[in-house]
Design an enzyme around this catalytic site. Structure first.
Site, short mmCIF file in Angstrom:
data_model
loop_
_atom_site.label_atom_id
_atom_site.label_comp_id
_atom_site.label_asym_id
_atom_site.label_seq_id
_atom_site.Cartn_x
_atom_site.Cartn_y
_atom_site.Cartn_z
N HIS A 16 5.16 25.47 9.02
CA HIS A 16 5.00 24.39 10.00
C HIS A 16 3.76 23.57 9.70
O HIS A 16 2.68 24.12 9.46
CB HIS A 16 4.91 25.00 11.41
CG HIS A 16 4.94 23.98 12.48
ND1 HIS A 16 4.23 24.14 13.64
CD2 HIS A 16 5.60 22.81 12.59
CE1 HIS A 16 4.44 23.09 14.42
NE2 HIS A 16 5.27 22.27 13.80
N ASP B 153 7.27 6.79 -5.37
CA ASP B 153 7.83 5.91 -6.39
C ASP B 153 7.28 6.34 -7.74
O ASP B 153 6.53 7.31 -7.83
CB ASP B 153 7.53 4.44 -6.06
CG ASP B 153 6.03 4.12 -5.98
OD1 ASP B 153 5.20 4.85 -6.56
OD2 ASP B 153 5.70 3.11 -5.34
N HIS C 86 -2.55 1.78 2.36
CA HIS C 86 -2.13 2.44 1.12
C HIS C 86 -3.25 3.30 0.54
O HIS C 86 -3.01 4.39 0.03
CB HIS C 86 -1.66 1.40 0.10
CG HIS C 86 -1.10 2.01 -1.15
ND1 HIS C 86 -0.01 2.85 -1.16
CD2 HIS C 86 -1.48 1.90 -2.45
CE1 HIS C 86 0.27 3.23 -2.39
NE2 HIS C 86 -0.61 2.67 -3.20
N TYR D 118 5.29 0.46 -3.04
CA TYR D 118 4.90 1.25 -1.87
C TYR D 118 6.01 2.14 -1.32
O TYR D 118 5.95 2.59 -0.18
CB TYR D 118 4.35 0.35 -0.74
CG TYR D 118 3.20 -0.51 -1.19
CD1 TYR D 118 1.95 0.04 -1.39
CD2 TYR D 118 3.38 -1.87 -1.43
CE1 TYR D 118 0.89 -0.74 -1.82
CE2 TYR D 118 2.32 -2.66 -1.86
CZ TYR D 118 1.08 -2.09 -2.05
OH TYR D 118 0.03 -2.86 -2.47
N ALA D 119 7.04 2.43 -2.11
CA ALA D 119 8.13 3.30 -1.67
C ALA D 119 7.67 4.75 -1.79
O ALA D 119 7.99 5.46 -2.74
CB ALA D 119 9.39 3.05 -2.49
N ASN D 120 6.87 5.16 -0.81
CA ASN D 120 6.29 6.50 -0.76
C ASN D 120 6.32 6.98 0.68
O ASN D 120 6.15 6.18 1.61
CB ASN D 120 4.82 6.46 -1.22
CG ASN D 120 4.64 5.82 -2.57
OD1 ASN D 120 5.09 6.35 -3.57
ND2 ASN D 120 3.98 4.67 -2.60
#
Length: 139
Positions: free
Chosen positions: A20, A28, A106, A128-130
């Site tokens: 947990h 990316d 970012h 920024y595809a994270n």
């Protein structure tokens, strides 16, 4: 042979070890990976595997209670951000449980990845595809 959706043994093992609030990052192709964080590199070539499909697949195995995104993702890549929000919305509807979403810069996002158990690198070339997934519990 494993019957489930997630076939990658490293990612499957990673998820099986999560407790947990443990975190993993799906990235990316360009996100830097801190030296102290495990890198699971799925990237084969430009776009393979893509970010959204990787997120969808990991969510079939992982209970996600919260996510962290860079604000820049929503601003610079709104189409991909919307696709991710659709995936999150579908998961919330399927489980009946809300997933907390927070946004940071970012630069702060990159700092937060240092707490991840691992970074799963995709072949995504969208800026920024994270996403950082925080593990929930299934009970």
């Amino acid at each position: 042979m494993k019957k489930g959706t997630l076939l990658n043994s490293e990612v499957s093992h990673l998820i099986s070890r999560l407790g947990h609030t443990d975190e993993i990052t799906i990235s990316d192709a360009g996100l830097p990976v801190p030296d102290n964080v495990q890198r699971i590199d799925l990237a084969l070539c430009h776009g393979v595997p893509d970010f959204i499909r990787t997120v969808q697949t990991i969510m079939t195995e992982m209970k996600v209670e919260a996510i962290v995104l860079a604000r820049e993702f929503k601003e610079v890549s709104p189409e991909h951000h919307e696709l991710l929000m659709n995936v999150i919305d579908s998961e919330e509807k399927r489980t009946g449980e809300a997933i907390d979403i927070s946004y940071v810069s970012h630069e702060e996002f990159k700092q937060l990845t240092q707490s991840s158990k691992a970074i799963v690198r995709t072949g995504e070339f969208t800026a920024y595809a994270n996403v950082i997934f925080k593990s929930g519990v299934v009970f």
